[in-house]
Scaffold this motif. Structure first.
Motif, PDB file in Angstrom:
ATOM      1  N   TRP A  43     101.803  43.111 -15.455  1.00 60.46           N
ATOM      2  CA  TRP A  43     100.895  42.692 -14.382  1.00 60.46           C
ATOM      3  C   TRP A  43     100.447  41.251 -14.603  1.00 60.46           C
ATOM      4  N   LEU A  44     100.134  40.883 -15.840  1.00 58.36           N
ATOM      5  CA  LEU A  44      99.656  39.542 -16.154  1.00 58.36           C
ATOM      6  C   LEU A  44     100.754  38.502 -15.933  1.00 58.36           C
ATOM      7  N   VAL A  45     101.990  38.821 -16.322  1.00 63.07           N
ATOM      8  CA  VAL A  45     103.109  37.900 -16.119  1.00 63.07           C
ATOM      9  C   VAL A  45     103.337  37.668 -14.630  1.00 63.07           C
ATOM     10  N   ALA A  46     103.347  38.751 -13.848  1.00 62.71           N
ATOM     11  CA  ALA A  46     103.526  38.607 -12.402  1.00 62.71           C
ATOM     12  C   ALA A  46     102.399  37.786 -11.781  1.00 62.71           C
ATOM     13  N   LEU A  47     101.168  38.053 -12.239  1.00 62.74           N
ATOM     14  CA  LEU A  47     100.022  37.294 -11.737  1.00 62.74           C
ATOM     15  C   LEU A  47     100.163  35.813 -12.083  1.00 62.74           C
ATOM     16  N   GLY A  48     100.606  35.514 -13.311  1.00 63.93           N
ATOM     17  CA  GLY A  48     100.773  34.122 -13.729  1.00 63.93           C
ATOM     18  C   GLY A  48     101.806  33.385 -12.899  1.00 63.93           C
ATOM     19  N   ILE A  49     102.909  34.053 -12.596  1.00 68.15           N
ATOM     20  CA  ILE A  49     103.959  33.421 -11.791  1.00 68.15           C
ATOM     21  C   ILE A  49     103.436  33.098 -10.395  1.00 68.15           C
TER      22      ILE A  49
ATOM     23  N   THR B 125      88.012  24.845  -6.107  1.00 70.03           N
ATOM     24  CA  THR B 125      88.577  26.195  -6.082  1.00 70.03           C
ATOM     25  C   THR B 125      89.726  26.328  -7.073  1.00 70.03           C
ATOM     26  N   VAL B 126      90.641  25.368  -7.047  1.00 69.61           N
ATOM     27  CA  VAL B 126      91.814  25.444  -7.923  1.00 69.61           C
ATOM     28  C   VAL B 126      91.418  25.276  -9.391  1.00 69.61           C
ATOM     29  N   THR B 127      90.488  24.372  -9.664  1.00 69.96           N
ATOM     30  CA  THR B 127      90.040  24.181 -11.043  1.00 69.96           C
ATOM     31  C   THR B 127      89.406  25.463 -11.589  1.00 69.96           C
ATOM     32  N   LEU B 128      88.535  26.082 -10.794  1.00 67.24           N
ATOM     33  CA  LEU B 128      87.932  27.349 -11.215  1.00 67.24           C
ATOM     34  C   LEU B 128      89.000  28.420 -11.417  1.00 67.24           C
ATOM     35  N   GLY B 129      90.022  28.383 -10.572  1.00 69.42           N
ATOM     36  CA  GLY B 129      91.117  29.345 -10.707  1.00 69.42           C
ATOM     37  C   GLY B 129      91.865  29.180 -12.014  1.00 69.42           C
ATOM     38  N   TYR B 130      92.199  27.937 -12.377  1.00 66.97           N
ATOM     39  CA  TYR B 130      92.893  27.699 -13.640  1.00 66.97           C
ATOM     40  C   TYR B 130      92.035  28.126 -14.840  1.00 66.97           C
ATOM     41  N   VAL B 131      90.757  27.774 -14.796  1.00 66.22           N
ATOM     42  CA  VAL B 131      89.861  28.155 -15.901  1.00 66.22           C
ATOM     43  C   VAL B 131      89.767  29.681 -16.000  1.00 66.22           C
ATOM     44  N   GLY B 132      89.643  30.345 -14.840  1.00 68.86           N
ATOM     45  CA  GLY B 132      89.583  31.804 -14.841  1.00 68.86           C
ATOM     46  C   GLY B 132      90.851  32.432 -15.388  1.00 68.86           C
ATOM     47  N   TRP B 133      91.991  31.864 -15.040  1.00 71.30           N
ATOM     48  CA  TRP B 133      93.269  32.367 -15.543  1.00 71.30           C
ATOM     49  C   TRP B 133      93.345  32.228 -17.062  1.00 71.30           C
ATOM     50  N   MET B 134      92.918  31.094 -17.587  1.00 75.52           N
ATOM     51  CA  MET B 134      92.995  30.882 -19.033  1.00 75.52           C
ATOM     52  C   MET B 134      92.054  31.818 -19.779  1.00 75.52           C
ATOM     53  N   ILE B 135      90.871  32.065 -19.224  1.00 74.22           N
ATOM     54  CA  ILE B 135      89.958  33.010 -19.860  1.00 74.22           C
ATOM     55  C   ILE B 135      90.572  34.410 -19.863  1.00 74.22           C
ATOM     56  N   ASN B 136      91.217  34.792 -18.762  1.00 72.77           N
ATOM     57  CA  ASN B 136      91.900  36.089 -18.715  1.00 72.77           C
ATOM     58  C   ASN B 136      92.985  36.181 -19.776  1.00 72.77           C
ATOM     59  N   LEU B 137      93.732  35.080 -19.976  1.00 69.92           N
ATOM     60  CA  LEU B 137      94.770  35.066 -21.004  1.00 69.92           C
ATOM     61  C   LEU B 137      94.174  35.271 -22.392  1.00 69.92           C
ATOM     62  N   VAL B 138      93.095  34.538 -22.682  1.00 65.14           N
ATOM     63  CA  VAL B 138      92.446  34.656 -23.989  1.00 65.14           C
ATOM     64  C   VAL B 138      91.965  36.076 -24.214  1.00 65.14           C
ATOM     65  N   LEU B 139      91.344  36.676 -23.219  1.00 68.09           N
ATOM     66  CA  LEU B 139      90.843  38.043 -23.351  1.00 68.09           C
ATOM     67  C   LEU B 139      91.983  39.021 -23.593  1.00 68.09           C
TER      68      LEU B 139
ATOM     69  N   VAL C 150     101.558  30.225 -25.690  1.00 70.34           N
ATOM     70  CA  VAL C 150     102.286  29.077 -25.134  1.00 70.34           C
ATOM     71  C   VAL C 150     101.837  28.791 -23.704  1.00 70.34           C
ATOM     72  N   ILE C 151     101.681  29.847 -22.914  1.00 72.25           N
ATOM     73  CA  ILE C 151     101.229  29.672 -21.529  1.00 72.25           C
ATOM     74  C   ILE C 151      99.802  29.126 -21.508  1.00 72.25           C
ATOM     75  N   LEU C 152      98.972  29.609 -22.417  1.00 79.00           N
ATOM     76  CA  LEU C 152      97.594  29.108 -22.492  1.00 79.00           C
ATOM     77  C   LEU C 152      97.588  27.619 -22.805  1.00 79.00           C
ATOM     78  N   PHE C 153      98.377  27.197 -23.782  1.00 81.03           N
ATOM     79  CA  PHE C 153      98.445  25.780 -24.135  1.00 81.03           C
ATOM     80  C   PHE C 153      99.027  24.959 -22.986  1.00 81.03           C
ATOM     81  N   SER C 154     100.025  25.515 -22.307  1.00 85.51           N
ATOM     82  CA  SER C 154     100.614  24.810 -21.160  1.00 85.51           C
ATOM     83  C   SER C 154      99.588  24.585 -20.064  1.00 85.51           C
ATOM     84  N   ASP C 155      98.708  25.574 -19.866  1.00 90.72           N
ATOM     85  CA  ASP C 155      97.724  25.444 -18.804  1.00 90.72           C
ATOM     86  C   ASP C 155      96.609  24.472 -19.152  1.00 90.72           C
TER      87      ASP C 155
END
Length: 977
Positions: free
Chosen positions: A23-29, A471-485, A909-914
């Protein structure tokens, strides 16, 4: 039974993690694809609007017909400069500049590709940068153009350009040659001659075809000849080759023949001629970015309605402060060797050519044109000049008014463009000036109104800038927090602490429902507002994605509390260790960001890393001095490549020598494998079966294929150079060698070093066949460093498992046990960080792949020479991916060797890329030079796409590495005992 319960519980947890990850991979794509598109909504919306009336011209047309000649891929300096003997390559057009017409440089805008360039010339507006993906497709969006407005258009040329504008246009007569004619292995100047021959045949047929003759003799006729030869020859032979430079002479001869033919046919001196190019050509035979060699193209105009040349006095003060459409200055003086410093030069933006052509033949300017009419080219009296300028201003003002109207109808709180609140009074004032014959005041007011209208159009194109950026900045930050969690929850011991806390929170289900309900209501509220404002569908996607990501974060409130509790109960030393590691990681990522602008940073990086790695090994494993020396030499060798020019010079001999070097590297690897008996350090990565052949048959077969590929490089290059064509047997042999070599690694032994050597040999033949110079050596240099990476990790593993060195122990995170397999700890961050560095070196080691123009199309000529954009692009991308695949194969093997979860490292790797993606997101710009604009877009696009193609490469390389066998340190120790 208890064991079974524990096992089933563990399996159940693994399945839960696996479901979460899919689910996370699909969401990231989806997220990265959607947010990548946001750049075009924020900065680069295509200025197409409908519902505007054309502005008719209020004075007689200066010309009856227009001839447009576009030399595809002709760069300005190669057109204007003399040859070594002092003679000029375009004598006819040069005589026009000196005696009959006007000249200048037309400045194109990235992407400097054929379709966007022709849209700018013929329709007068710049498509957004995503237009490069539309490339060779027929136009999917209806837009107005000079061809649309003409009574009839006659067009001949490339099948990639002519149908874009003429297919579906009822008042057009057109023709194009088959795609098979576009052969990069031949001299393509015959394509230009084909276009002229078709036009010549058309005029001859008209003597017997009265209907055709009537069409030709009408007013407002446009004749368009697309000359592709320079573009094809530039790609195939480079713009400094004799074939390309001779093609400039061919183009000049065709221009002269067209002029004589038209003048003899019509005999009324009512024809205007425009000669220009859609884009230039870089020294390496490519185009696409904002480099001046790609943006600077020639412009020559003469005939009816065109002024003659203006001689400049010796004391004339030249004004080089020409401004581009985005208002940045261009101050390149005319080179003295052009021999044109005594003739006035009038530069234009490429979109300015459309209103110039429309004005010449008395047509309304295309309704979406943003070009400024270059009056210095037109032979008009003062009154006609003001009328022409006013018509141009009204057309641009109409676009502004339409955009303002549409935005006002859809905005809940509309903010008008204040400088044009009283535009109607300004128009009335201009009309009063014209009536009073105060043409100077009318011209000044008209130009000022046009400038404000262009600024107003830009204002509405970026109207939603703040909202979208937030909106997009908050989205990227939210995505990275989800990855860390997810990483903490799935790949560390944090999950155990979480399970304890869950038992202490019986009301968690009720709280989750409230959070999701709140998130759903917020998403619905935002969607209603966007619907009321008639926002594009992508706006809904940006907002929904961001709200969804933050709802997921707050739904994990229990996990957040556990993290806070654990951090609060850690020692100060542990927290400082965490902060120091995070700071180091951030520093490395910022260094990678800077490397996109300066490749040479990698030189210093690997010089430093080589010294540090060697010093580390000598200090803590002094008996491995040779290994330390190897790592130092490998890093220093790789550091040389980012000092080399991004424009790779042709060097077939170097490619052949690289084949021999690849074989030597492979032999060395197999020797290392064969001498590993009795050495725990070596046996970690070598074969477990000691009753093996030292050099198996498969190895010899792969070496043979590398040798054959080197031979085919010689045969293919020599044959094409001598006969200017590539035999079918050569193409088939190259395809067969490349395909077979990539299959053989599947049959190699599964030991780590053996399989990686086989993969290295397997991808060597296609890489050699796609190489033209020093990048073939880079392939082996990268492999040597990757081997050094493995050796360093083996050293660390032997030290940490065999003896507790204090330095290594301090690197381990005390919060998370390092004795548990398949879990991540703080020290493991070094693996994805090293991967990020090496992955980016694969990008920049042989050029600046952040630029569209960096792809060497000549790399594919040993496989295909007939123009086939999609197959050629696929081959270029495949060549780019080969070094990446080596890096990922080694990365996957190391995760098995270190017994850490590969997907967990992938998410890091995805977290660092983001982190890098967000930085590039704020670096995107729509002002400055075209090169700065284009690079800022490509940098952001590369990092956004990285999450997708790294995932694809992981899936592909997993086929090669999934059965790799590694030995545990404990098994080696038991064996030794």
């Amino acid at each position: 039974m208890a064991g079974e319960g524990i096992l089933s519980g563990g399996e159940q947890r693994k399945q839960q993690v696996w479901r979460r990850e899919r689910w996370l991979v699909a969401l990231g794509i989806v997220l990265h694809a959607v947010y990548l598109l946001s750049i075009f909504d924020i900065y680069f919306k295509t200025p197409i609007v409908h519902g505007m009336d054309p502005v008719p011209q209020r004075f007689p047309a200066p010309a009856k017909r227009l001839v447009l000649l576009v030399a595809d891929g002709l760069r300005a300096d190669k057109f204007f400069e003399p040859e070594s003997d002092g003679r000029f390559r375009a004598p006819f057009l040069r005589s026009v500049m000196l005696e009959k017409g006007r000249w200048g440089v037309s400045h194109a805008r990235p992407p400097t590709e054929s379709r966007p360039g022709h849209v700018a010339i013929i329709a007068g507006f710049y498509e957004d940068p995503s237009a490069v993906t539309k490339g060779w497709k027929a136009n999917p969006v209806e837009f107005d153009s000079v061809f649309n407005r003409s009574i009839h258009t006659f067009a001949f040329g490339s099948p990639d350009i002519i149908p874009i504008f003429c297919r579906g246009l009822p008042h057009s007569t057109w023709g194009s040659y088959p795609h098979e004619f576009e052969d990069f292995a031949t001299d393509a100047s015959f394509l230009d001659q084909w276009s002229f021959d078709q036009f010549y045949s058309l005029l001859n047929r008209s003597y017997d075809d009265n209907k055709l003759r009537e069409l030709l003799l009408q007013d407002n006729v446009v004749i368009f000849l697309h000359l592709l030869g320079c573009d094809t020859n530039g790609h195939a032979h480079r713009p400094y080759s004799s074939i390309y430079l001779n093609n400039v002479k061919v183009v000049d001869q065709i221009a002269e023949n067209v002029y004589n033919l038209v003048e003899n046919y019509f005999k009324d001196n009512r024809t205007a001629y425009i000669f220009t190019a859609d884009h230039g050509m870089s020294d390496k035979g490519s185009h696409g970015d904002g480099h001046p060699t790609n943006t600077d193209t020639p412009l020559v105009a003469w005939g009816a309605g065109i002024k003659g040349p203006k001689r400049l006095s010796y004391n004339y003060q030249r004004d080089y402060n020409f401004r581009f459409v985005d208002d940045h200055k261009h101050d390149m003086p005319t080179p003295s060797e052009w021999g044109l410093t005594s003739i006035e030069r009038v530069d234009v933006n490429q979109a300015d050519i459309a209103p110039l052509m429309a004005t010449l033949v008395g047509l309304p300017c295309p309704v979406n044109s943003v070009g400024n009419l270059p009056l210095q080219y037109l032979q008009l009296n003062k009154g006609e000049g003001v009328e022409a300028a006013l018509a141009n201003t009204k057309e641009i003002l109409n676009q502004f008014l339409r955009k303002s109207q549409l935005k006002q109808l859809s905005s809940l709180r509309f903010k008008p463009f204040m400088p044009l609140i009283n535009y109607s009074s300004v128009l009335g004032q201009i009309e009063d000036f014209i009536s009073a014959h105060d043409y100077d005041a009318a011209m000044k007011s008209s130009e000022n109104l046009r400038r404000l209208s262009l600024a107003g159009i830009h204002y509405f194109q970026t109207y939603d800038w703040l909202m979208l950026m937030s909106t997009v900045t908050l989205g990227y930050v939210g995505w990275m927090i989800n990855l860390v969690l997810h990483i903490l929850q799935s790949y560390t011991f944090l999950s155990r602490n979480l399970s304890v806390k869950k038992n202490q929170a019986p009301s968690r289900g009720s709280m989750m429902k409230k959070i999701y309900l709140t998130g759903g209501l917020l998403m619905g509220f935002i969607s209603v507002i966007l619907i009321i404002e008639k926002s594009p569908i992508l706006y809904h996607a940006y907002a929904s994605m961001t709200v969804f990501l933050w709802t997921r974060i707050f739904s994990n409130i229990q996990l957040l509390k556990v993290i806070w509790w654990l951090l609060s109960n850690r020692s100060l030393k542990s927290n400082l260790n965490l902060l120091a590691t995070s700071a180091l990681a951030f520093f490395i990522l910022e260094l990678l960001v800077s490397s996109f602008f300066e490749r040479k940073l990698y030189t210093w990086c690997f010089l430093f890393v080589g010294v540090v790695a060697a010093a580390f090994m000598v200090t803590f494993a002094p008996h491995r001095f040779l290994t330390a020396a190897y790592v130092l030499v490998a890093c220093w060798f790789l550091s040389l490549f980012t000092l080399m020019p991004a424009e790779i010079p042709d060097n077939t001999n170097l490619v052949i020598a690289s084949g021999a070097f690849i074989i030597i590297v492979a032999l060395s690897s197999m020797w290392f494998d064969a001498t590993s008996e009795g050495n725990n350090f070596k046996q970690l990565i070598t074969q477990s079966d000691r009753n093996k052949l030292k050099f198996p048959v498969l190895f010899y077969a792969q070496v043979l294929l590398v040798g054959l590929s080197s031979v085919m490089v010689v045969l293919s290059t020599t044959h094409r150079a001598e006969k200017r064509e590539l035999l079918v047997v050569h193409q088939l042999a190259n395809w067969l060698i490349a395909g077979l070599s990539m299959i053989l690694p599947f049959f190699s032994k599964p030991a780590l070093l053996t399989r990686l050597t086989s993969i290295f040999l397997g991808f060597a033949p296609p890489f050699l066949l796609l190489s033209i110079g020093y990048e073939a050596v880079f392939y082996s240099a990268l492999a040597l460093v990757l081997m050094g990476w493995i050796l360093v990790e083996c050293t660390i593993m032997c030290m940490t498992k065999g003896k507790e060195f204090p330095f290594i122990a301090n690197l381990e995170d005390k919060l998370i046990s390092r004795h548990e397999e398949s879990t991540l700890n703080l020290s493991h961050i070094r693996v994805p960080l090293a991967f990020m560095v090496l992955f980016n070196v694969a990008f920049f080691g042989t050029g600046n792949f952040a630029s569209i123009a960096s792809f060497e199309i000549s790399s594919v000529y040993r496989f295909i020479t007939i123009f086939s954009p999609f197959l050629m692009a696929a081959l270029l991308i495949f060549k780019l991916f080969i070094p990446f695949m080596l890096v990922i194969c080694v990365f996957s093997a190391l995760t098995k060797l270190l017994q850490v979860p590969r997907l967990g490292c992938y998410f890091l790797v995805i977290l660092f890329s983001d982190v890098m993606t967000i930085h590039f997101f704020f670096l995107v710009r729509n002002t400055g030079s075209w090169m700065e604009i284009g690079n800022s877009i490509s940098h952001f696009g590369i990092m956004s796409a990285q999450v997708v193609f790294i995932l694809l490469l992981f899936a592909l390389t997993n086929i090669y590495t999934k059965d790799i066998e590694v030995r545990s340190f404990s098994s080696l120790s038991r064996k030794k005992m």
